[in-house]
Design an enzyme around this catalytic site. Structure first.
Site, PDB file in Angstrom:
ATOM      1  N   ARG A  46       0.815  -1.222   0.000  1.00 47.27           N
ATOM      2  CA  ARG A  46       0.000   0.000   0.000  1.00 47.27           C
ATOM      3  C   ARG A  46       0.845   1.267   0.000  1.00 47.27           C
ATOM      4  NH1 ARG A  46      -4.290  -0.965   4.619  1.00 47.27           N
ATOM      5  NH2 ARG A  46      -2.295  -1.241   5.603  1.00 47.27           N
ATOM      6  N   LYS A 142       1.281 -19.969   5.798  1.00 42.79           N
ATOM      7  CA  LYS A 142       0.626 -20.206   7.071  1.00 42.79           C
ATOM      8  C   LYS A 142       0.611 -18.907   7.874  1.00 42.79           C
ATOM      9  CE  LYS A 142       2.820 -21.637  10.644  1.00 42.79           C
ATOM     10  NZ  LYS A 142       3.832 -20.967  11.461  1.00 42.79           N
ATOM     11  N   HIS A 172       7.104 -24.210   5.081  1.00 55.36           N
ATOM     12  CA  HIS A 172       8.511 -24.139   4.655  1.00 55.36           C
ATOM     13  C   HIS A 172       9.329 -25.332   5.169  1.00 55.36           C
ATOM     14  CE1 HIS A 172       9.265 -22.267   8.589  1.00 55.36           C
ATOM     15  NE2 HIS A 172      10.542 -22.480   8.392  1.00 55.36           N
ATOM     16  N   HIS A 234       4.102 -27.678  10.916  1.00 54.37           N
ATOM     17  CA  HIS A 234       5.450 -28.207  10.686  1.00 54.37           C
ATOM     18  C   HIS A 234       5.639 -29.622  11.262  1.00 54.37           C
ATOM     19  CE1 HIS A 234       6.142 -24.253   9.312  1.00 54.37           C
ATOM     20  NE2 HIS A 234       6.517 -23.688  10.435  1.00 54.37           N
TER      21      HIS A 234
END
Ligand code: BG6
Length: 479
Positions: A46, A142, A172, A234
């Site tokens: 923005r 996430k 990840h 995870h």
């Protein structure tokens, strides 16, 4: 492996994740020659700033995070030449034409590095303004929802605009080198798979210990806690890869189907099989505990969790999986330990002691795999047994250039460009993981459960040791 020219648009392009992970990963790939000329990377946010100001912002992050690479002659300039900026508010109609005019005809990836509250607005606007082609992918991070209901709503929002094959939900941990190696070890060798079941495996330990605290993410973290922040995603993914049946192929749906079956086979966790903890300053110590860091002296959010899970299927019936994760622990150390059973009978007699094999898969640091095997202690002292590690640490086995494998984000972003979803979570997987997590959290809320304090720099609350000891087992050390 080379990739086609692509355009990657990062919404939230000035945010923390973009600056600390996404753009550094792209920069490293660029230095490795994997970002083809002609493609564009476009930061979108923005803030009303020009492209020069954006370049200055990103260059500063890259110099801080990757000082060596940033000094490679021409590397930073080359990368910045491909990097653009568009100021735009996802909820407003302006700016989209400008963004559209920058995109080429090839693969387009839109990385939603923004709060999930904006996913719907972004997805709709992208469609509305004609930015979506068949070759379009979107990447989401996430937390994917806060519970099952919100994850379902998010899935529905995305599904209204995109096919599942276009949606890349990042975890990840799946991009970490050793995590993939886990699959290579399991399914590329004859040696382990026949033993990979409750007949030969006593139990499995998954530890993801962190030395850091919640740092600057107190707001988010205090609403999430370790269960939502780490366990639901995870650790759950690691559990799936360890426990799943061999997929017929290493392809996205074959792998994800098998992972989903594991999650669906998980039993509800019994309350006395869970330990929650929260870090505190040891008596007489200095520094900040969890409650100081989040600025709420009454917070009952857990920064540590240990639990015993069971998978009700033929392979794993009777083999407990102990999972633990926490912040401000003694060290950063993520390890999966497959603890094999003792040999059924010792021909060396009682005095030889107990010697069980352990396969340790170290995610970080010092990525590698070690197998503890029993041999005869060298020397003339008779048949004394000793355990030694068969060490497959990457740096030793494969040379020093493998000491620091590519960052998870580098691999995952390139997989998005290649259109390979194997290492990304499917919508139904995420929902199944929440379906397992929700009743646990609801139980705490119903009981007014308060996490046990544990000392910063320790291995976690003493109750986590008890959880193991009650079963006649012990955690492997964190180091
Ligand atoms: C993130 C969590 O997903 O993973 C963080 O939100 C955590 O709380 C981080 O610190 C750990 O990742 P890594 O790669 O450092 O083990």
């Amino acid at each position: 492996i080379p990739v086609e020219p692509f355009d990657l648009v990062v919404f939230g392009g000035t945010g923390d994740l973009a600056r600390s992970k996404i753009l550094p990963a792209l920069f490293r790939r660029s230095v490795a020659g994997q970002v083809p000329e002609g493609g564009r990377i476009i930061g979108v946010a923005r803030q009303d700033m020009g492209v020069e100001a954006y370049h200055a912002l990103i260059a500063q992050s890259l110099r801080e995070l990757l000082p060596d690479l940033a000094q490679v002659p021409g590397a930073l300039d080359r990368f910045l030449k491909q990097l653009d900026y568009v100021a735009l508010d996802a909820t407003q109609p302006e700016g989209w034409e400008q963004l559209a005019s920058m995109l080429g005809q090839g693969v387009r990836a839109f990385y939603f590095s923004v709060g999930p509250g904006l996913f719907g607005a972004l997805a709709e606007r992208l469609r509305q303004h004609g930015l979506v082609s068949d070759d379009t992918r979107i990447v989401v991070e996430k937390p994917f929802g806060h519970d099952l209901a919100s994850a379902r709503a998010l899935n529905a929002t995305l599904a209204a605009q995109f096919h599942e094959r276009q949606i890349y939900r990042i975890d990840h941990y799946l991009g970490k080198e050793t995590v993939q190696n886990l699959m290579a070890v399991r399914f590329g060798n004859m040696l382990f798979e026949p033993l990979w079941n409750s007949q030969y495996v006593d139990h499995i330990q998954i530890t993801v210990a962190e030395a850091v605290g919640v740092g600057g993410r107190a707001d988010y973290y205090d609403r999430a806690g370790a269960m939502r922040d780490m366990m639901q995603n995870h650790l759950m993914q690691l559990l799936c890869l360890i426990a799943m049946e061999p997929p017929a192929k290493f392809d996205p749906d074959a792998v994800r189907d098998e992972k989903l079956k594991v999650i669906r086979a998980l039993d509800a966790v019994k309350p006395h099989h869970i330990v929650r903890g929260q870090y505190a300053v040891p008596v007489g110590g200095v520094g900040q505990g969890y409650r100081d860091e989040v600025g709420d002296p009454r917070s009952i959010t857990e920064s540590y969790i240990a639990l015993r899970a069971h998978i009700s299927n033929w392979r794993w019936a009777g083999t407990p999986f102990y999972l633990r994760t926490g912040k401000r622990l003694v060290a950063r150390s993520s390890v999966i330990n497959v603890m094999f059973k003792d040999a059924p009978h010792s021909i060396f007699g009682e005095e030889a002691g107990r010697h069980a094999n352990v396969l340790s898969i170290r995610l970080q640091p010092n990525e590698g795999i070690t197998l503890k095997v029993t041999i005869k202690e060298p020397g003339p002292g008779g048949m004394r047994l000793v355990d030694v590690p068969l060490d497959m640490s990457f740096a030793k086995a494969l040379g020093p250039e493998n000491q620091s494998p590519p960052d998870a984000y580098e691999r995952l972003i390139m997989d998005v460009i290649r259109g390979n979803q194997t290492l990304f979570m499917r919508g139904d997987e995420v929902e199944a993981a929440w379906a397992w997590t929700d009743p646990i959290i609801a139980g705490w809320q119903a009981r007014g459960d308060v996490p046990k304090p544990y000392d910063c720099g320790s291995t976690g609350p003493g109750d986590a040791e008890l959880l193991m000891r009650r079963d006649g087992r012990r955690w492997q050390g964190i180091n």
